[in-house]
Motif scaffolding. Structure first.
Motif, PDB file in Angstrom:
ATOM      1  N   ASP A  48     -47.008 -69.788  42.043  1.00  0.00           N
ATOM      2  CA  ASP A  48     -45.632 -69.332  42.209  1.00  0.00           C
ATOM      3  C   ASP A  48     -45.482 -68.386  43.399  1.00  0.00           C
ATOM      4  OD1 ASP A  48     -44.792 -70.809  40.080  1.00  0.00           O
ATOM      5  OD2 ASP A  48     -44.673 -69.151  38.665  1.00  0.00           O
ATOM      6  N   GLU A  49     -46.509 -67.593  43.669  1.00  0.00           N
ATOM      7  CA  GLU A  49     -46.422 -66.629  44.759  1.00  0.00           C
ATOM      8  C   GLU A  49     -46.280 -67.310  46.115  1.00  0.00           C
ATOM      9  OE1 GLU A  49     -49.652 -63.911  44.679  1.00  0.00           O
ATOM     10  OE2 GLU A  49     -49.282 -63.254  42.623  1.00  0.00           O
ATOM     11  N   LEU A  50     -46.745 -68.558  46.197  1.00  0.00           N
ATOM     12  CA  LEU A  50     -46.672 -69.278  47.464  1.00  0.00           C
ATOM     13  C   LEU A  50     -45.318 -69.931  47.712  1.00  0.00           C
ATOM     14  CD1 LEU A  50     -50.096 -71.153  47.837  1.00  0.00           C
ATOM     15  CD2 LEU A  50     -49.163 -69.409  49.340  1.00  0.00           C
ATOM     16  N   ALA A  51     -44.470 -69.976  46.699  1.00  0.00           N
ATOM     17  CA  ALA A  51     -43.210 -70.715  46.817  1.00  0.00           C
ATOM     18  C   ALA A  51     -42.385 -70.252  48.011  1.00  0.00           C
ATOM     19  CB  ALA A  51     -42.402 -70.589  45.525  1.00  0.00           C
ATOM     20  N   ASN A  52     -42.148 -68.963  48.111  1.00  0.00           N
ATOM     21  CA  ASN A  52     -41.348 -68.451  49.221  1.00  0.00           C
ATOM     22  C   ASN A  52     -42.046 -68.624  50.555  1.00  0.00           C
ATOM     23  OD1 ASN A  52     -39.071 -67.603  47.733  1.00  0.00           O
ATOM     24  ND2 ASN A  52     -40.104 -65.711  47.140  1.00  0.00           N
ATOM     25  N   HIS A  53     -43.370 -68.500  50.559  1.00  0.00           N
ATOM     26  CA  HIS A  53     -44.118 -68.723  51.799  1.00  0.00           C
ATOM     27  C   HIS A  53     -43.973 -70.172  52.255  1.00  0.00           C
ATOM     28  CE1 HIS A  53     -45.868 -64.807  52.096  1.00  0.00           C
ATOM     29  NE2 HIS A  53     -46.556 -64.906  50.959  1.00  0.00           N
ATOM     30  N   ARG A  54     -44.053 -71.112  51.328  1.00  0.00           N
ATOM     31  CA  ARG A  54     -43.911 -72.530  51.699  1.00  0.00           C
ATOM     32  C   ARG A  54     -42.542 -72.798  52.295  1.00  0.00           C
ATOM     33  NH1 ARG A  54     -43.486 -75.596  47.803  1.00  0.00           N
ATOM     34  NH2 ARG A  54     -43.696 -74.289  45.945  1.00  0.00           N
ATOM     35  N   TYR A  55     -41.528 -72.199  51.682  1.00  0.00           N
ATOM     36  CA  TYR A  55     -40.160 -72.348  52.196  1.00  0.00           C
ATOM     37  C   TYR A  55     -40.062 -71.773  53.616  1.00  0.00           C
ATOM     38  CZ  TYR A  55     -35.097 -71.941  52.555  1.00  0.00           C
ATOM     39  OH  TYR A  55     -33.793 -72.043  52.981  1.00  0.00           O
ATOM     40  N   ASN A  56     -40.590 -70.572  53.813  1.00  0.00           N
ATOM     41  CA  ASN A  56     -40.522 -69.924  55.118  1.00  0.00           C
ATOM     42  C   ASN A  56     -41.257 -70.722  56.192  1.00  0.00           C
ATOM     43  OD1 ASN A  56     -39.041 -67.809  54.031  1.00  0.00           O
ATOM     44  ND2 ASN A  56     -40.839 -66.508  53.690  1.00  0.00           N
ATOM     45  N   MET A  57     -42.379 -71.323  55.815  1.00  0.00           N
ATOM     46  CA  MET A  57     -43.141 -72.110  56.792  1.00  0.00           C
ATOM     47  C   MET A  57     -42.393 -73.365  57.230  1.00  0.00           C
ATOM     48  SD  MET A  57     -47.177 -71.734  55.703  1.00  0.00           S
ATOM     49  CE  MET A  57     -46.987 -71.976  53.934  1.00  0.00           C
ATOM     50  N   VAL A  58     -41.732 -74.016  56.281  1.00  0.00           N
ATOM     51  CA  VAL A  58     -40.925 -75.189  56.654  1.00  0.00           C
ATOM     52  C   VAL A  58     -39.805 -74.765  57.588  1.00  0.00           C
ATOM     53  CG1 VAL A  58     -39.376 -76.992  55.815  1.00  0.00           C
ATOM     54  CG2 VAL A  58     -41.475 -76.475  54.563  1.00  0.00           C
ATOM     55  N   LYS A  59     -39.160 -73.669  57.262  1.00  0.00           N
ATOM     56  CA  LYS A  59     -38.054 -73.172  58.089  1.00  0.00           C
ATOM     57  C   LYS A  59     -38.526 -72.902  59.519  1.00  0.00           C
ATOM     58  CE  LYS A  59     -34.220 -69.871  57.850  1.00  0.00           C
ATOM     59  NZ  LYS A  59     -33.640 -68.747  57.071  1.00  0.00           N
ATOM     60  N   LEU A  60     -39.685 -72.310  59.657  1.00  0.00           N
ATOM     61  CA  LEU A  60     -40.249 -72.055  60.986  1.00  0.00           C
ATOM     62  C   LEU A  60     -40.571 -73.359  61.717  1.00  0.00           C
ATOM     63  CD1 LEU A  60     -42.749 -69.129  60.255  1.00  0.00           C
ATOM     64  CD2 LEU A  60     -40.746 -69.013  61.757  1.00  0.00           C
ATOM     65  N   ALA A  61     -41.169 -74.299  60.988  1.00  0.00           N
ATOM     66  CA  ALA A  61     -41.648 -75.535  61.602  1.00  0.00           C
ATOM     67  C   ALA A  61     -40.529 -76.390  62.173  1.00  0.00           C
ATOM     68  CB  ALA A  61     -42.456 -76.345  60.585  1.00  0.00           C
ATOM     69  N   ILE A  62     -39.363 -76.383  61.510  1.00  0.00           N
ATOM     70  CA  ILE A  62     -38.279 -77.278  61.937  1.00  0.00           C
ATOM     71  C   ILE A  62     -37.268 -76.586  62.839  1.00  0.00           C
ATOM     72  CG2 ILE A  62     -38.528 -78.589  59.797  1.00  0.00           C
ATOM     73  CD1 ILE A  62     -35.853 -77.361  58.861  1.00  0.00           C
ATOM     74  N   ASN A  63     -37.533 -75.342  63.160  1.00  0.00           N
ATOM     75  CA  ASN A  63     -36.560 -74.519  63.877  1.00  0.00           C
ATOM     76  C   ASN A  63     -36.071 -75.144  65.186  1.00  0.00           C
ATOM     77  OD1 ASN A  63     -35.053 -72.031  64.256  1.00  0.00           O
ATOM     78  ND2 ASN A  63     -36.530 -71.540  65.850  1.00  0.00           N
ATOM     79  N   ASN A  64     -36.956 -75.825  65.898  1.00  0.00           N
ATOM     80  CA  ASN A  64     -36.585 -76.350  67.216  1.00  0.00           C
ATOM     81  C   ASN A  64     -36.241 -77.833  67.212  1.00  0.00           C
ATOM     82  OD1 ASN A  64     -36.963 -73.857  68.587  1.00  0.00           O
ATOM     83  ND2 ASN A  64     -39.189 -74.198  68.584  1.00  0.00           N
ATOM     84  N   TYR A  65     -36.046 -78.401  66.032  1.00  0.00           N
ATOM     85  CA  TYR A  65     -35.725 -79.830  65.918  1.00  0.00           C
ATOM     86  C   TYR A  65     -34.235 -80.022  65.642  1.00  0.00           C
ATOM     87  CZ  TYR A  65     -40.672 -81.144  65.712  1.00  0.00           C
ATOM     88  OH  TYR A  65     -41.999 -81.354  65.992  1.00  0.00           O
TER      89      TYR A  65
END
Length: 200
Positions: A48-65
């Motif tokens: 559960d602790e990784l949930a927000n981290h996973r969300y944040n990483m996706v947000k970072l990854a798609i930022n320039n698309y």
């Protein structure tokens, strides 16, 4: 609006995920590829602790698309992230969708689609875009799903054998991951000390 959703744990998101999404947007001319990180996937045990981290990483990854976006729809409930429920909600959020929502899925998951929550309902809500996730891919094996009423097509993107599981192991063991993960996501992982625990 032509909408395609890309659900997953994205633990962590990597460049093959992005290549798949870019292939779909380019070849099928979708207006929006909507990434939906799972909060509590029913078929996987995720910290559960990784949930927000996973969300944040996706947000970072798609930022320039262009044409990529992210939804926190599965973070708004403490219940399991059942795909059927998510798709039902999306039709309410996006009432002007052109045709059915399309859904990106790999052959490994699609092979077990009948076991998903309310699979009979789900197959009436989406059209699947299926990506080979196996060597010696044989599309005829999947015709039984068409006979069962599933609407799907196979993407012709070559199979790339990369998984988040392998990447987590590499990070945990201090092995290089090169360009397999976007640079800003790699920096986020390092800054937050993610994937150091063998149980995560």
């Amino acid at each position: 609006m032509k909408l395609c959703v890309y659900c997953g744990t994205f633990n962590p998101i990597h460049n093959v995920h992005l290549a798949i999404a870019n292939y779909v947007k380019t070849h099928f001319e979708f207006d929006n590829i909507l990434f939906i990180p799972a909060y509590k996937p029913p078929q996987k045990e995720i910290d559960d602790e990784l949930a927000n981290h996973r969300y944040n990483m996706v947000k970072l990854a798609i930022n320039n698309y262009s044409g990529f976006s992210i939804s926190n729809i599965e973070f708004r409930s403490d219940k399991f992230s059942y795909t059927y429920n998510t798709i039902e909600q999306l039709y309410k959020i996006y009432p002007k969708i052109e045709g059915k929502i399309s859904f990106i899925i790999g052959t490994d998951a699609f092979w077990n689609i009948d076991s998903w929550y309310n699979a009979n309902g789900l197959k009436n809500l989406v059209s699947f875009i299926v990506f080979p996730r196996e060597e010696n891919f044989k599309p005829e094996r999947y015709e039984k799903f068409r006979s069962a009423g599933y609407n799907f097509i196979f993407a012709e993107m070559p199979y790339i054998n990369l998984s988040s599981t392998v990447l987590r192991s590499r990070i945990r063991n201090g092995k290089p991951i090169g360009t397999l993960i976007p640079k800003n996501v790699q920096e986020y992982i390092a800054e937050n000390g993610l994937y150091k625990d063998e149980n995560k």
